[in-house]
Design a protein around this motif. Structure first.
Motif, PDB file in Angstrom:
ATOM      1  N   PRO A   1     -25.082  -2.719 -14.854  1.00 55.44           N
ATOM      2  CA  PRO A   1     -25.007  -2.312 -16.261  1.00 55.44           C
ATOM      3  C   PRO A   1     -25.967  -1.165 -16.563  1.00 55.44           C
ATOM      4  O   PRO A   1     -27.112  -1.168 -16.093  1.00 55.44           O
ATOM      5  N   LYS A   2     -25.481  -0.235 -17.379  1.00 54.13           N
ATOM      6  CA  LYS A   2     -26.326   0.883 -17.814  1.00 54.13           C
ATOM      7  C   LYS A   2     -27.612   0.376 -18.460  1.00 54.13           C
ATOM      8  O   LYS A   2     -28.685   0.953 -18.285  1.00 54.13           O
ATOM      9  N   GLU A   3     -27.501  -0.727 -19.201  1.00 52.19           N
ATOM     10  CA  GLU A   3     -28.644  -1.238 -19.970  1.00 52.19           C
ATOM     11  C   GLU A   3     -29.752  -1.782 -19.069  1.00 52.19           C
ATOM     12  O   GLU A   3     -30.832  -2.098 -19.534  1.00 52.19           O
ATOM     13  N   MET A   4     -29.471  -1.919 -17.748  1.00 57.07           N
ATOM     14  CA  MET A   4     -30.511  -2.365 -16.813  1.00 57.07           C
ATOM     15  C   MET A   4     -31.158  -1.193 -16.075  1.00 57.07           C
ATOM     16  O   MET A   4     -32.040  -1.403 -15.227  1.00 57.07           O
TER      17      MET A   4
ATOM     18  N   PHE B   1     -27.069  -6.675 -29.979  1.00 54.32           N
ATOM     19  CA  PHE B   1     -27.219  -5.659 -28.940  1.00 54.32           C
ATOM     20  C   PHE B   1     -25.873  -5.506 -28.222  1.00 54.32           C
ATOM     21  O   PHE B   1     -25.501  -6.375 -27.420  1.00 54.32           O
ATOM     22  N   PRO B   2     -25.119  -4.453 -28.507  1.00 57.18           N
ATOM     23  CA  PRO B   2     -23.855  -4.278 -27.794  1.00 57.18           C
ATOM     24  C   PRO B   2     -24.127  -3.720 -26.394  1.00 57.18           C
ATOM     25  O   PRO B   2     -24.733  -2.661 -26.255  1.00 57.18           O
ATOM     26  N   VAL B   3     -23.707  -4.458 -25.385  1.00 57.82           N
ATOM     27  CA  VAL B   3     -24.000  -4.025 -24.000  1.00 57.82           C
ATOM     28  C   VAL B   3     -22.743  -4.109 -23.125  1.00 57.82           C
ATOM     29  O   VAL B   3     -22.832  -4.332 -21.919  1.00 57.82           O
ATOM     30  N   ALA B   4     -21.577  -3.921 -23.754  1.00 59.80           N
ATOM     31  CA  ALA B   4     -20.330  -4.095 -23.008  1.00 59.80           C
ATOM     32  C   ALA B   4     -19.664  -2.782 -22.606  1.00 59.80           C
ATOM     33  O   ALA B   4     -18.589  -2.792 -22.036  1.00 59.80           O
ATOM     34  N   GLY B   5     -20.329  -1.657 -22.886  1.00 55.90           N
ATOM     35  CA  GLY B   5     -19.711  -0.352 -22.591  1.00 55.90           C
ATOM     36  C   GLY B   5     -19.637  -0.084 -21.092  1.00 55.90           C
ATOM     37  O   GLY B   5     -20.288  -0.756 -20.286  1.00 55.90           O
ATOM     38  N   LEU B   6     -18.845   0.915 -20.729  1.00 56.65           N
ATOM     39  CA  LEU B   6     -18.619   1.209 -19.307  1.00 56.65           C
ATOM     40  C   LEU B   6     -19.681   2.141 -18.722  1.00 56.65           C
ATOM     41  O   LEU B   6     -19.825   2.225 -17.506  1.00 56.65           O
ATOM     42  N   GLY B   7     -20.388   2.863 -19.574  1.00 54.86           N
ATOM     43  CA  GLY B   7     -21.428   3.761 -19.081  1.00 54.86           C
ATOM     44  C   GLY B   7     -20.892   4.865 -18.181  1.00 54.86           C
ATOM     45  O   GLY B   7     -21.498   5.196 -17.160  1.00 54.86           O
ATOM     46  N   THR B   8     -19.771   5.458 -18.580  1.00 54.76           N
ATOM     47  CA  THR B   8     -19.119   6.444 -17.692  1.00 54.76           C
ATOM     48  C   THR B   8     -19.969   7.703 -17.486  1.00 54.76           C
ATOM     49  O   THR B   8     -19.821   8.372 -16.474  1.00 54.76           O
ATOM     50  N   ARG B   9     -20.859   7.992 -18.449  1.00 56.50           N
ATOM     51  CA  ARG B   9     -21.682   9.200 -18.289  1.00 56.50           C
ATOM     52  C   ARG B   9     -22.708   9.036 -17.180  1.00 56.50           C
ATOM     53  O   ARG B   9     -23.348   9.982 -16.786  1.00 56.50           O
ATOM     54  N   PHE B  10     -22.877   7.800 -16.722  1.00 59.99           N
ATOM     55  CA  PHE B  10     -23.927   7.563 -15.728  1.00 59.99           C
ATOM     56  C   PHE B  10     -23.370   7.072 -14.402  1.00 59.99           C
ATOM     57  O   PHE B  10     -24.102   6.480 -13.595  1.00 59.99           O
TER      58      PHE B  10
ATOM     59  N   PRO C   1     -28.886  -0.204 -27.136  1.00 63.95           N
ATOM     60  CA  PRO C   1     -30.001  -0.247 -26.187  1.00 63.95           C
ATOM     61  C   PRO C   1     -30.178   0.999 -25.336  1.00 63.95           C
ATOM     62  O   PRO C   1     -31.243   1.186 -24.758  1.00 63.95           O
ATOM     63  N   ASP C   2     -29.152   1.852 -25.256  1.00 66.73           N
ATOM     64  CA  ASP C   2     -29.368   3.063 -24.458  1.00 66.73           C
ATOM     65  C   ASP C   2     -30.173   4.110 -25.226  1.00 66.73           C
ATOM     66  O   ASP C   2     -30.583   5.121 -24.661  1.00 66.73           O
ATOM     67  N   MET C   3     -30.404   3.868 -26.505  1.00 68.85           N
ATOM     68  CA  MET C   3     -31.254   4.773 -27.282  1.00 68.85           C
ATOM     69  C   MET C   3     -32.673   4.189 -27.270  1.00 68.85           C
ATOM     70  O   MET C   3     -32.921   3.130 -27.848  1.00 68.85           O
TER      71      MET C   3
ATOM     72  N   ARG D   1     -18.747 -12.277 -25.593  1.00 69.36           N
ATOM     73  CA  ARG D   1     -18.120 -11.360 -24.656  1.00 69.36           C
ATOM     74  C   ARG D   1     -17.112 -10.462 -25.362  1.00 69.36           C
ATOM     75  O   ARG D   1     -16.298 -10.947 -26.148  1.00 69.36           O
ATOM     76  N   GLN D   2     -17.185  -9.186 -25.091  1.00 62.02           N
ATOM     77  CA  GLN D   2     -16.125  -8.268 -25.502  1.00 62.02           C
ATOM     78  C   GLN D   2     -15.254  -8.092 -24.264  1.00 62.02           C
ATOM     79  O   GLN D   2     -15.679  -7.467 -23.288  1.00 62.02           O
ATOM     80  N   GLN D   3     -14.065  -8.677 -24.299  1.00 58.57           N
ATOM     81  CA  GLN D   3     -13.261  -8.691 -23.060  1.00 58.57           C
ATOM     82  C   GLN D   3     -12.820  -7.304 -22.624  1.00 58.57           C
ATOM     83  O   GLN D   3     -12.611  -7.052 -21.452  1.00 58.57           O
ATOM     84  N   GLU D   4     -12.630  -6.411 -23.608  1.00 63.32           N
ATOM     85  CA  GLU D   4     -12.203  -5.035 -23.290  1.00 63.32           C
ATOM     86  C   GLU D   4     -13.100  -4.087 -24.056  1.00 63.32           C
ATOM     87  O   GLU D   4     -13.355  -4.329 -25.247  1.00 63.32           O
ATOM     88  N   PRO D   5     -13.565  -3.001 -23.449  1.00 63.29           N
ATOM     89  CA  PRO D   5     -14.444  -2.078 -24.183  1.00 63.29           C
ATOM     90  C   PRO D   5     -13.652  -1.201 -25.151  1.00 63.29           C
ATOM     91  O   PRO D   5     -13.348  -0.052 -24.866  1.00 63.29           O
ATOM     92  N   LEU D   6     -13.317  -1.760 -26.310  1.00 66.02           N
ATOM     93  CA  LEU D   6     -12.461  -1.054 -27.273  1.00 66.02           C
ATOM     94  C   LEU D   6     -13.266  -0.190 -28.232  1.00 66.02           C
ATOM     95  O   LEU D   6     -12.711   0.382 -29.165  1.00 66.02           O
ATOM     96  N   GLY D   7     -14.563  -0.118 -28.017  1.00 58.67           N
ATOM     97  CA  GLY D   7     -15.400   0.720 -28.878  1.00 58.67           C
ATOM     98  C   GLY D   7     -16.554  -0.073 -29.461  1.00 58.67           C
ATOM     99  O   GLY D   7     -16.531  -1.302 -29.508  1.00 58.67           O
ATOM    100  N   LEU D   8     -17.566   0.679 -29.922  1.00 58.28           N
ATOM    101  CA  LEU D   8     -18.778   0.064 -30.459  1.00 58.28           C
ATOM    102  C   LEU D   8     -18.464  -0.834 -31.661  1.00 58.28           C
ATOM    103  O   LEU D   8     -18.994  -1.944 -31.782  1.00 58.28           O
TER     104      LEU D   8
HETATM  105  P1  UTP Z   1     -21.881   4.414 -25.647  1.00 54.57           P
HETATM  106  O1  UTP Z   1     -21.336   5.223 -26.727  1.00 54.57           O
HETATM  107  O2  UTP Z   1     -23.075   4.957 -24.941  1.00 54.57           O
HETATM  108  O3  UTP Z   1     -20.667   4.113 -24.635  1.00 54.57           O
HETATM  109  O4  UTP Z   1     -22.205   2.978 -26.219  1.00 54.57           O
HETATM  110  P2  UTP Z   1     -20.605   3.609 -23.139  1.00 54.57           P
HETATM  111  O5  UTP Z   1     -19.166   3.298 -22.915  1.00 54.57           O
HETATM  112  O6  UTP Z   1     -21.557   2.506 -22.805  1.00 54.57           O
HETATM  113  O7  UTP Z   1     -21.093   4.852 -22.253  1.00 54.57           O
HETATM  114  P3  UTP Z   1     -20.343   6.201 -21.840  1.00 54.57           P
HETATM  115  O8  UTP Z   1     -20.236   6.998 -23.107  1.00 54.57           O
HETATM  116  O9  UTP Z   1     -19.026   5.815 -21.242  1.00 54.57           O
HETATM  117  O10 UTP Z   1     -21.268   6.812 -20.835  1.00 54.57           O
HETATM  118  C1  UTP Z   1     -23.370   2.659 -26.968  1.00 54.57           C
HETATM  119  C2  UTP Z   1     -23.659   1.184 -26.773  1.00 54.57           C
HETATM  120  O11 UTP Z   1     -22.543   0.407 -27.199  1.00 54.57           O
HETATM  121  C3  UTP Z   1     -22.068  -0.430 -26.166  1.00 54.57           C
HETATM  122  C4  UTP Z   1     -22.596   0.179 -24.871  1.00 54.57           C
HETATM  123  O12 UTP Z   1     -22.783  -0.822 -23.874  1.00 54.57           O
HETATM  124  C5  UTP Z   1     -23.897   0.827 -25.302  1.00 54.57           C
HETATM  125  O13 UTP Z   1     -24.994  -0.051 -25.207  1.00 54.57           O
HETATM  126  N1  UTP Z   1     -20.577  -0.497 -26.213  1.00 54.57           N
HETATM  127  C6  UTP Z   1     -19.828   0.634 -26.288  1.00 54.57           C
HETATM  128  C7  UTP Z   1     -19.974  -1.736 -26.155  1.00 54.57           C
HETATM  129  O14 UTP Z   1     -20.646  -2.787 -26.108  1.00 54.57           O
HETATM  130  N2  UTP Z   1     -18.607  -1.805 -26.182  1.00 54.57           N
HETATM  131  C8  UTP Z   1     -17.817  -0.695 -26.251  1.00 54.57           C
HETATM  132  O15 UTP Z   1     -16.580  -0.840 -26.276  1.00 54.57           O
HETATM  133  C9  UTP Z   1     -18.463   0.555 -26.299  1.00 54.57           C
END
Ligand code: UTP
Length: 294
Positions: free
Chosen positions: A27-30, A10-19, A133-135, A105-112
């Motif tokens: 965290p967006k996932e919460m 479950f990747p949950v390290a994203g920034l969730g900028t859309r929200f 998890p956001d889907m 831990r993904q120290q930097e959000p470098l992408g899925l």
């Molecule tokens: P999203 O594509 O929705 O990206 O990631 P995001 O950064 O969380 O959200 P926005 O687009 O900025 O609003 C899909 C899933 O992959 C994880 C996110 O946490 C989310 O659950 N993810 C994404 C990571 O774990 N690391 C990343 O570098 C990017």
């Protein structure tokens, strides 16, 4: 018989900028759909599909996800002394058993793709499920369970897909469909966000995958792709040259809860699905005069 899939990532390290601003400190996932955090829906779906080990790739500000899957003795004792048996049972039922969760831990959000790669040592040389998890899905049985049935027949890599309106293809990863039935067909190609009119189908990848461990080798060499991020789709395209990919057009519908519209729609639909909430929710809505807004 293909090797059993026991682990889910479950990747949950994203920034969730859309929200933003909701996701500035949380965290967006919460975020909750009705009364459960998004991550809980994904974990429940994985458990229903037979997953035994739950691997979370977390980042800064995500500690609360770890707490969510831990015992909360103070809360449990309070519920016990107040005789709130149902709430207590619900809390305990949702917890993976001891030793069945891992956090990296993904120290930097470098992408899925990079987030998935961070789980390589925990997953090891095994096939694994990947759930974004956001889907969140409205599906019976759950989407991963439906995909697992296809996997048991075909092995290899499985991707869950759903139809979108042809005018919306540029928002998604779209697959090219080969031979087979809806429950299992060969994927012959993938394109990320194609232009309308240039897409090979209207079947989009909706955030559920079963992947073979060779994806990790490809991810470790993967260059940055769209948006300057390391994309899982790019490595899947490379893996497709070595191994079969099967598409499953599952029964169900996805809600992209990482977007405000998807999240709001999911809340309304899931609330209306709940027998304990629907009558009261409808009564409240009827009390409001919303006719000029609808
Ligand atoms: P999203 O594509 O929705 O990206 O990631 P995001 O950064 O969380 O959200 P926005 O687009 O900025 O609003 C899909 C899933 O992959 C994880 C996110 O946490 C989310 O659950 N993810 C994404 C990571 O774990 N690391 C990343 O570098 C990017």
């Amino acid at each position: 018989m293909p090797k059993r899939v026991r682990t889910a990532v479950f990747p949950v390290a994203g920034l969730g900028t859309r929200f933003l601003p909701a996701t500035k400190a949380m965290p967006k996932e919460m975020l909750t759909v009705v009364d459960r955090p998004l991550i809980q829906y994904a974990v429940d779906e994985a458990r229903e599909a037979g997953i035994e080990h739950f691997v979370f790739v977390t980042g800064r500000n995500k500690g609360v996800i770890e707490d969510h899957f831990d015992r909360q003795f103070e809360l449990e004792t309070t519920l016990e002394t107040r005789g709130k048996e149902a709430a207590l049972a619900e809390l305990r039922k949702e917890l993976p058993s001891a030793g069945r969760t891992s956090f990296t831990r993904q120290q930097e959000p470098l992408g899925l793709g990079h987030a998935v790669w961070c789980a390589r040592d925990i997953v090891g040389d095994n096939p694994f499920a990947l759930l974004l998890p956001d889907m969140v899905f409205r599906a019976q049985p759950g989407v991963l369970k439906q995909m697992m049935e296809a996997y048991e027949e075909t092995g290899g890599n499985i991707v869950g897909v759903e139809e979108c309106d042809p005018s919306e293809v540029s928002s998604y990863g779209i697959i090219e469909r080969g031979e087979g039935s809806d429950k299992g067909f060969r994927i012959t190609g993938m394109v990320e966000k194609p232009k309308v009119g240039e897409a090979p189908s209207n079947l989009f990848i909706s955030g559920r995958y079963i992947l073979q461990p060779e994806i990790f080798t490809l991810l470790s060499e993967q260059e940055k792709g769209a948006g300057g991020e390391i994309q899982i789709t790019d490595s899947m395209q490379a893996l497709m040259k070595q191994q079969p990919f099967t598409g499953v057009k599952y029964d169900g519908k996805v809600f992209d809860c990482g977007s405000k519209l998807g999240f709001l729609t999911a809340n309304v639909v899931f609330a209306l699905d709940r027998d304990d909430i629907r009558p009261g929710f409808l009564a409240e809505l009827r009390k409001l005069d919303l006719s000029d807004r609808l």
